[in-house]
Motif scaffolding. Structure first.
Motif, PDB file in Angstrom:
ATOM      1  N   UNK A 125       3.597  -2.863   7.396  1.00  0.00           N
ATOM      2  CA  UNK A 125       2.714  -1.731   6.340  1.00  0.00           C
ATOM      3  C   UNK A 125       1.942  -2.242   6.275  1.00  0.00           C
ATOM      4  N   UNK A 126       1.121  -0.959   5.429  1.00  0.00           N
ATOM      5  CA  UNK A 126      -0.530  -0.925   4.299  1.00  0.00           C
ATOM      6  C   UNK A 126      -0.624   0.377   3.328  1.00  0.00           C
ATOM      7  N   UNK A 181       3.209  -1.873   9.921  1.00  0.00           N
ATOM      8  CA  UNK A 181       3.872  -0.686   9.067  1.00  0.00           C
ATOM      9  C   UNK A 181       3.588  -0.930   7.584  1.00  0.00           C
ATOM     10  N   UNK A 182       3.314  -2.706   7.411  1.00  0.00           N
ATOM     11  CA  UNK A 182       3.481  -3.132   6.115  1.00  0.00           C
ATOM     12  C   UNK A 182       2.371  -3.652   6.045  1.00  0.00           C
ATOM     13  N   UNK A 183       1.784  -3.779   5.555  1.00  0.00           N
ATOM     14  CA  UNK A 183       1.197  -4.371   4.456  1.00  0.00           C
ATOM     15  C   UNK A 183       1.149  -4.957   3.077  1.00  0.00           C
ATOM     16  N   UNK A 215       4.912  -3.158  -2.808  1.00  0.00           N
ATOM     17  CA  UNK A 215       4.131  -2.021  -3.936  1.00  0.00           C
ATOM     18  C   UNK A 215       4.444  -0.941  -2.480  1.00  0.00           C
ATOM     19  N   UNK A 216       4.601   0.519  -2.456  1.00  0.00           N
ATOM     20  CA  UNK A 216       4.117   1.725  -2.147  1.00  0.00           C
ATOM     21  C   UNK A 216       2.541   1.413  -1.712  1.00  0.00           C
ATOM     22  N   UNK A 217       2.097   2.226  -0.235  1.00  0.00           N
ATOM     23  CA  UNK A 217       1.646   2.067   0.295  1.00  0.00           C
ATOM     24  C   UNK A 217      -0.316   2.374  -0.450  1.00  0.00           C
ATOM     25  N   UNK A 218       0.132   3.619  -0.890  1.00  0.00           N
ATOM     26  CA  UNK A 218      -1.063   3.787  -1.671  1.00  0.00           C
ATOM     27  C   UNK A 218      -1.380   3.152  -2.727  1.00  0.00           C
ATOM     28  N   UNK A 219      -0.807   1.800  -3.033  1.00  0.00           N
ATOM     29  CA  UNK A 219      -1.563   1.322  -4.472  1.00  0.00           C
ATOM     30  C   UNK A 219      -1.942  -0.018  -4.369  1.00  0.00           C
ATOM     31  N   UNK A 220      -1.674  -0.434  -2.947  1.00  0.00           N
ATOM     32  CA  UNK A 220      -2.274  -1.799  -2.488  1.00  0.00           C
ATOM     33  C   UNK A 220      -3.536  -1.838  -3.075  1.00  0.00           C
ATOM     34  N   UNK A 225     -11.838  -3.152   1.302  1.00  0.00           N
ATOM     35  CA  UNK A 225     -10.857  -2.737  -0.066  1.00  0.00           C
ATOM     36  C   UNK A 225     -10.174  -1.429   0.955  1.00  0.00           C
ATOM     37  N   UNK A 226      -9.839  -1.004   0.958  1.00  0.00           N
ATOM     38  CA  UNK A 226      -8.631   0.225   1.757  1.00  0.00           C
ATOM     39  C   UNK A 226      -9.159   1.524   1.425  1.00  0.00           C
ATOM     40  N   UNK A 227     -10.379   2.083   2.158  1.00  0.00           N
ATOM     41  CA  UNK A 227     -10.660   3.652   2.132  1.00  0.00           C
ATOM     42  C   UNK A 227      -9.698   4.611   2.395  1.00  0.00           C
ATOM     43  N   UNK A 228      -8.700   4.643   3.952  1.00  0.00           N
ATOM     44  CA  UNK A 228      -7.779   5.430   3.665  1.00  0.00           C
ATOM     45  C   UNK A 228      -7.156   4.572   4.873  1.00  0.00           C
TER      46      UNK A 228
END
Length: 539
Positions: free
Chosen positions: A10-11, A49-51, A189-194, A201-204
């Motif tokens: 995940x991610x 698929x998981x981060x 945690x959902x991927x869009x909140x990590x 940091x995550x951009x997209x």
């Protein structure tokens, strides 16, 4: 950690919009570096698929997490021992390696601006242990009985048993520090909140459905510098993109067309070997970096099976393996023969299997079987998961084992990773090919998880000398060099009983465009690929 039946993982990112939209961040000046205007794209076949660190336990998710999250400690380039990262100092405070104390660096923050304190460290460890995701790394933290914050900057670990490898475990993403204000205590945690506190940091994020169907996996992750990062990394790029490919041909095509700037150790062996030869012959503008890898590959045996439960059968197999031919003819010398459970470059490596079995010898193999009154030929099924060589590896091993007519081998391939792992865990196979990417470069991690009663490969073998005496003794020695003699004793037991046979150790072949810099400095036996080291020469 990883096996030849790698699960899909995940991610995520704070405020991230998943799929094709550029989400939570924007490209900023590189942190503490000169990465302005230097964007890098890397291609890999390591689908995941998981981060969320509590649920991520494969090499592909850890590839990213090591660059987006800090732990108390980390492994610098080519190191055999971790050094402080988010911590200022860490040490065992008991002579029997059962109490560990860390002092954090002051004034650290997550990428969302929240402060990083000892409370977050405690929360992160307790959360991973509580969630205990079946695909996560909670098992690495089993020896932690309790963890307590002393003010904002001190953490004390109490262990249930001696564990001198705790610093190395904490240096992995299993010890990644998460924001207690963002991550839920009892679920992933959902991927869009990590968020993390690492250099990036995550951009997209974009996802895809792999060929053949199944759950969605990552297809693209874009990282940008974390301007709240307070560590030592100096970024040589201002954006790092990871693209994921299902097929090796697609990965190579992306490199040829310039869709990626470099690829990790994912190319087919013959392709990597040819690219290296082309470079050496002046026929290519690609830069092939050959480095160390501590990934190992072995044959595992189901010792509860009527055939492979016979130690003479396993010894005969060990006597018939020709590792040099396997490395030369199947893997085009992109691997090196391995005669030890512990690979070259890691403390504790030796040549135990060569010392006992030397090279392939049909007469010696027959002697093992004859002495044990095993009827010939021995009927044996050898199973493999998906391999980057197709069927060449298992076909070559079948031919080697059938030398002299001692074995009649049926080779079979299970291409579905989940089904393959399920098969060995349920004892459906006799002998099966497995790969291991250690969580950290320590001899215990190449032996303990593989050959005790609860082996990750479910061999069913256990020896009380190993599990109850030698391995616990090794874990009491904070000086890991001093523990080598203990692990040599363990390998002496293994070489006689053969629950597994080490075959080869991977080499790392990273291929980059001529303008890419820094690859040489981050390809090493630690297994940590430091995105921040990679830059581009814009001349």
């Amino acid at each position: 950690m990883k096996t030849s039946a790698e699960r899909l993982a995940v991610l995520g990112c704070a405020g991230l919009v998943a799929v094709t939209v550029a989400g939570c961040g924007s490209v900023t000046d590189a942190v503490k570096g000169d990465g302005g205007g230097k964007s890098i794209t890397m291609g890999t076949r390591g689908l995941t698929s998981v981060l969320d660190p509590a649920g991520a336990y494969d090499s592909s998710s850890w590839l990213v997490l090591r660059n987006t999250h800090q732990s108390l400690l980390s492994f610098p380039a080519a190191a055999s021992a971790p050094v402080p990262d988010a911590a200022k100092s860490c040490e065992f405070t008991s002579s029997d390696a059962t109490q560990y104390h860390c002092v954090l660096r002051p004034d650290q923050k997550f990428s969302n601006g929240h402060p990083l304190t000892a409370a977050d460290v405690v929360y992160s460890i307790e959360r991973t242990k509580k969630i205990k995701d079946p695909n996560g790394p909670a098992g690495l933290l089993d020896t932690i009985k309790s963890v307590e914050a002393k003010g904002d900057n001190e953490v004390v670990f109490q262990l249930s048993t001696a564990d001198a490898t705790l610093p190395a475990k904490l240096a992995t993403p299993a010890g990644a520090i998460v924001d207690h204000q963002v991550f839920p205590a009892d679920k992933l945690l959902d991927n869009d909140k990590i968020v993390g506190s690492g250099p990036y940091k995550f951009d997209s994020i974009e996802t895809m459905t792999p060929e053949g169907g199944g759950a969605k996996v990552l297809s693209k992750v874009v990282l940008t510098p974390n301007d709240k990062y307070a560590g030592d990394a100096k970024l040589q790029n201002n954006k790092f993109t990871v693209r994921y490919f299902d097929k090796p041909t697609d990965l190579k095509d992306a490199l040829d067309k310039g869709a990626v700037d470099l690829v990790d150790n994912s190319l087919e062996p013959n392709t990597a070997a040819q690219l290296l030869a082309d470079q050496q012959g002046g026929k290519s503008d690609l830069n092939v970096v050959e480095g160390e890898s501590s990934d190992t590959n072995s044959i595992a045996f189901n010792t509860k099976d009527a055939t492979t439960g016979n130690v003479a059968v396993r010894q005969a197999v060990a006597q018939l393996i020709d590792r040099k031919a396997l490395a030369r003819d199947v893997f085009a010398r992109t691997v090196q023969p391995l005669y030890s459970m512990v690979p070259t470059g890691v403390t504790g490596h030796n040549t135990a299997f060569y010392d006992k079995y030397l090279d392939q010898d049909v007469n010696k193999a027959k002697a093992y079987l004859t002495a044990a009154k095993v009827p010939l030929p021995v009927k044996l099924t050898l199973t493999s998961g998906r391999s980057r060589t197709g069927n060449a590896e298992i076909d070559t091993l079948k031919k080697q084992l059938e030398a002299g007519g001692l074995f009649q081998v049926t080779g079979q391939v299970e291409s579905d990773p989940a089904a393959y792992q399920k098969g060995w865990s349920e004892g459906k196979y006799q002998a099966y090919l497995v790969g291991w990417s250690a969580d950290y470069p320590d001899p215990d991690n190449y032996i303990g998880p593989l050959v005790t009663g609860d082996s990750i490969f479910h061999t069913g073998w256990e020896d009380q000398r190993v599990s109850q005496k030698l391995l616990p003794e090794g874990l009491k020695q904070a000086d890991r060099g001093a523990a080598v003699a203990t692990y040599n004793q363990v390998q002496s037991v293994l070489v006689d009983n053969v629950p597994m046979i080490p075959l080869f150790q991977n080499k790392a072949f990273y291929v980059a465009k001529s303008y890419v810099t820094g690859v040489e400095s981050t390809v090493d036996s630690t297994g940590v690929f430091r995105f921040w080291e990679i830059g581009r020469n814009n001349k």
